[in-house]
Design a protein around this motif. Structure first.
Motif, short mmCIF file in Angstrom:
data_model
loop_
_atom_site.label_atom_id
_atom_site.label_comp_id
_atom_site.label_asym_id
_atom_site.label_seq_id
_atom_site.Cartn_x
_atom_site.Cartn_y
_atom_site.Cartn_z
N ALA A 112 -16.29 -82.42 -109.02
CA ALA A 112 -17.45 -82.52 -108.20
C ALA A 112 -17.58 -83.61 -107.45
CB ALA A 112 -18.68 -82.08 -108.68
N ALA A 113 -17.05 -84.85 -108.01
CA ALA A 113 -17.49 -86.42 -107.27
C ALA A 113 -16.31 -86.54 -106.27
CB ALA A 113 -17.57 -87.17 -108.42
N ASN A 114 -15.00 -85.93 -106.74
CA ASN A 114 -13.89 -86.46 -105.77
C ASN A 114 -13.09 -85.24 -105.24
OD1 ASN A 114 -13.63 -89.36 -106.70
ND2 ASN A 114 -13.95 -88.51 -108.55
N ARG A 115 -12.36 -84.47 -106.08
CA ARG A 115 -11.71 -83.54 -105.51
C ARG A 115 -12.26 -82.15 -104.43
NH1 ARG A 115 -9.54 -79.18 -109.64
NH2 ARG A 115 -11.62 -78.25 -109.09
N ASP A 116 -13.47 -82.09 -104.98
CA ASP A 116 -14.30 -80.77 -104.36
C ASP A 116 -15.30 -81.20 -103.58
OD1 ASP A 116 -12.75 -79.09 -105.87
OD2 ASP A 116 -14.18 -79.29 -107.73
N ALA A 117 -15.33 -82.84 -103.28
CA ALA A 117 -16.54 -83.09 -102.15
C ALA A 117 -15.90 -82.84 -100.88
CB ALA A 117 -16.65 -84.75 -102.18
N THR A 118 -16.69 -82.62 -99.98
CA THR A 118 -16.55 -82.29 -98.45
C THR A 118 -17.36 -82.80 -97.82
OG1 THR A 118 -17.99 -80.25 -98.34
CG2 THR A 118 -15.72 -79.90 -99.27
N ALA A 119 -17.17 -82.73 -96.27
CA ALA A 119 -18.28 -83.33 -95.34
C ALA A 119 -19.54 -82.48 -95.64
CB ALA A 119 -17.59 -83.09 -94.07
N LEU A 120 -19.71 -81.28 -95.87
CA LEU A 120 -20.95 -80.67 -96.06
C LEU A 120 -21.58 -80.76 -97.41
CD1 LEU A 120 -19.93 -77.23 -94.08
CD2 LEU A 120 -21.18 -79.34 -93.22
N TYR A 121 -20.75 -80.97 -98.44
CA TYR A 121 -21.13 -81.13 -99.76
C TYR A 121 -20.52 -82.68 -100.37
CZ TYR A 121 -23.12 -76.56 -99.81
OH TYR A 121 -24.07 -75.44 -99.41
N GLU A 133 -25.56 -89.50 -121.91
CA GLU A 133 -24.34 -89.08 -122.60
C GLU A 133 -23.00 -89.23 -121.57
OE1 GLU A 133 -22.87 -87.49 -125.33
OE2 GLU A 133 -24.72 -87.89 -125.97
N ASN A 134 -23.34 -89.21 -120.27
CA ASN A 134 -22.16 -89.19 -118.98
C ASN A 134 -21.73 -90.71 -119.20
OD1 ASN A 134 -20.30 -87.50 -118.02
ND2 ASN A 134 -21.07 -88.26 -115.94
N ARG A 135 -22.57 -91.59 -119.52
CA ARG A 135 -22.32 -93.22 -119.52
C ARG A 135 -21.61 -93.48 -120.72
NH1 ARG A 135 -28.07 -95.30 -117.53
NH2 ARG A 135 -27.97 -95.08 -115.09
N ARG A 136 -21.35 -92.82 -121.64
CA ARG A 136 -20.60 -93.06 -123.02
C ARG A 136 -19.25 -93.61 -122.67
NH1 ARG A 136 -21.85 -88.79 -127.67
NH2 ARG A 136 -20.46 -90.37 -128.75
N VAL A 137 -18.95 -94.59 -123.44
CA VAL A 137 -17.58 -95.00 -123.33
C VAL A 137 -17.10 -95.44 -124.90
CG1 VAL A 137 -17.72 -96.45 -120.96
CG2 VAL A 137 -18.56 -97.63 -122.94
N ASP A 138 -17.89 -94.97 -126.01
CA ASP A 138 -17.40 -95.22 -127.28
C ASP A 138 -16.36 -94.12 -127.80
OD1 ASP A 138 -18.93 -92.71 -128.71
OD2 ASP A 138 -19.99 -93.42 -126.85
N ALA A 139 -15.59 -94.49 -128.78
CA ALA A 139 -14.45 -93.49 -129.06
C ALA A 139 -15.07 -92.09 -129.50
CB ALA A 139 -14.00 -94.28 -130.19
N ALA A 140 -16.05 -92.02 -130.01
CA ALA A 140 -16.56 -90.70 -130.22
C ALA A 140 -16.96 -89.76 -129.19
CB ALA A 140 -17.81 -90.91 -131.52
N THR A 144 -15.27 -84.83 -122.07
CA THR A 144 -15.55 -84.45 -120.84
C THR A 144 -16.75 -85.57 -120.22
OG1 THR A 144 -17.34 -83.19 -122.10
CG2 THR A 144 -15.45 -82.01 -121.13
N ARG A 145 -17.16 -86.50 -121.09
CA ARG A 145 -17.83 -87.45 -120.42
C ARG A 145 -17.20 -88.42 -119.58
NH1 ARG A 145 -20.11 -84.20 -123.12
NH2 ARG A 145 -21.92 -84.50 -124.45
N ASN A 146 -17.69 -88.75 -118.66
CA ASN A 146 -16.98 -89.46 -117.19
C ASN A 146 -17.74 -90.40 -116.60
OD1 ASN A 146 -15.38 -89.99 -115.03
ND2 ASN A 146 -14.76 -87.93 -114.84
N PRO A 147 -17.77 -91.78 -117.15
CA PRO A 147 -18.55 -92.79 -116.57
C PRO A 147 -18.15 -93.23 -115.20
CG PRO A 147 -17.80 -93.39 -118.98
CD PRO A 147 -17.06 -92.04 -118.41
N ALA A 148 -16.99 -92.88 -114.82
CA ALA A 148 -16.89 -93.32 -113.52
C ALA A 148 -17.18 -91.95 -112.53
CB ALA A 148 -15.30 -92.95 -113.35
N ALA A 149 -17.33 -90.90 -112.98
CA ALA A 149 -17.93 -89.87 -112.09
C ALA A 149 -19.65 -90.00 -112.13
CB ALA A 149 -17.75 -88.64 -112.64
N GLN A 150 -20.03 -90.66 -113.32
CA GLN A 150 -21.33 -90.76 -113.34
C GLN A 150 -21.85 -91.96 -112.21
OE1 GLN A 150 -23.91 -89.61 -114.97
NE2 GLN A 150 -25.48 -90.70 -114.12
#
Length: 422
Positions: A112-121, A133-140, A144-150
């Motif tokens: 959503a943050a990269n591939r599917d973004a458009t001028a309208l979205y 949860e999405n900021r997590r970088v721990d081994a566990a 699906t957690r994605n700090p870069a997308a966050q």
């Protein structure tokens, strides 16, 4: 809130229970994305859940929420299945459908943050998972957690906020940017408002594969919402945006920005809840009452997914709606009601036949002086053998008290089996 959720849960089960005899008779099947066909378990076994999304498995087309894993099928009884409340765009950037098994990876924050973004979205402003949860970088941390997308979502939020704010600064509180998380001129002074994960609402049945393995298939309800936030009131300020700044408006002290997340729609709805061009609201919206449904980031910025208005598109065909259909064979009565979006200078007629007798009455239209629409309430009593009626034709003619030979502005035949859901 707990009582409301309980009511929804009970309502979901009530729908399932009401549908159960029909499902049993059909021998309902669900086809998965990999082609496997599942069969509904007998006796029927029901489930329902509503809560924050914990994980998404693209390979399995599954969504886990509140300890419950739901499999999203490609189809049920051959009918394509999709997640209500979602959306995906075509090459032009316009939303063309809801996300189903074939588009399932669009749910992931990174896409959503990269591939599917458009001028309208242009991109999301919050994760489908919780901020923590999405900021997590721990081994566990789940894969699906994605700090870069966050980080991209958080940057998007501040960019959209600061881009939209100047057009509305005159009507917003002096400390609005601070309230929304901009605590100083430096980016390090920004405080992103954290949020819980997006909500999955689902209800359905247990299905079985050929080996007897169990699958939860949400064949009654499957809805994803980043949040269920609502605000209604008159528009105090409105701006069309442009050059990377999304369209926005203000209700009270709330800044409303049209949704930019490509996983969700951004509809503008007219007086009969038909899609209308956003430009109509942008041109005529100042001072008008609107109701907005969308997702908040923090407490002060709402990203609108549906904007309900009392406007209409003058370039679109006239719309006539119907609802609350009743066919009573014993009382020889047919009844329904509806709305006409532009009734001025028109005549509404209903044509019904039972095979021996045909009626073509003119139906009175009650015009609303505030928005110019009209409501109607059709009733036929002791005129027809209702048991023999299979369809009803509704037509809107040009002219007052127009005959059946007048130009037709709307013409639709409603099958009894369809309007009653038989």
């Amino acid at each position: 809130m707990q009582q409301l959720r309980l009511q929804r849960l009970l309502a979901a089960f009530a729908v399932v229970a009401a549908a159960a005899p029909c499902l049993h008779a059909q021998g309902q099947t669900a086809t998965l994305a990999d082609g496997r066909v599942l069969t509904i378990k007998l006796p029927l076994e029901l489930y329902a859940n509503e809560g924050p999304i914990w994980d998404i498995n693209v390979a399995n087309r599954s969504i886990t929420a509140v300890g419950s894993t739901n499999i999203i099928p490609a189809s049920i009884d051959g009918v394509p299945f999709a997640l209500a409340g979602t959306g995906y765009a075509d090459a032009s950037g316009h939303i063309v459908g809801e996300i189903g098994a074939a588009q399932f990876d669009r749910l992931l924050d990174g896409n959503a943050a990269n591939r599917d973004a458009t001028a309208l979205y242009a991109g999301p402003t919050r994760s489908i998972f919780s901020t923590y949860e999405n900021r997590r970088v721990d081994a566990a941390a789940p894969t699906t957690r994605n700090p870069a997308a966050q980080a991209t979502a958080e940057s998007n939020y501040f960019n959209f906020l600061q881009g939209a704010y100047p057009a509305h600064a005159a009507v917003l509180p002096a400390d609005f940017l601070s309230r929304a998380g901009v605590r100083g001129p430096d980016a390090s002074q920004r405080v992103y408002p954290p949020s819980s994960g997006g909500t999955l609402k689902s209800a359905g049945h247990i299905y079985l594969d050929a080996q007897g393995n169990r699958y939860q298939i949400p064949d009654v309800e499957a809805v994803i919402e980043l949040a269920e936030n609502v605000r209604g009131g008159p528009i105090r300020s409105i701006n069309a945006g442009g050059a990377g700044v999304p369209a926005s408006f203000v209700i009270g002290d709330l800044l409303v920005i049209y949704n930019q997340d490509p996983r969700f729609p951004a509809h503008t709805l007219g007086v009969v809840e038909q899609e209308i061009p956003r430009s109509i609201l942008l041109q005529q919206g100042l001072g008008r009452h609107v109701d907005v449904v969308g997702h908040l980031v923090g407490e002060h910025v709402l990203f609108a997914q549906e904007v309900f208005t009392d406007l209409f598109d003058p370039n679109a065909p006239i719309i006539v709606t119907t609802e609350r259909w009743q066919f009573n064979n014993q009382q020889r009565e047919i009844r329904f009601r509806g709305l006409v979006d532009r009734p001025q200078g028109t005549t509404l007629r209903v044509t019904i036949t039972d095979g021996a007798t045909t009626i073509n009455p003119i139906v009175p239209l009650a015009i609303d002086p505030e928005n110019g629409t009209a409501t109607y309430d059709f009733r036929s009593k002791n005129q027809l053998n209702v048991g023999n009626v299979t369809q009803v034709r509704v037509r809107l003619f040009q002219g007052n008290n127009a005959p059946l030979t007048a130009p037709v502005l709307f013409d639709q035949t409603f099958l009894r089996s369809e309007v009653l859901g038989l």
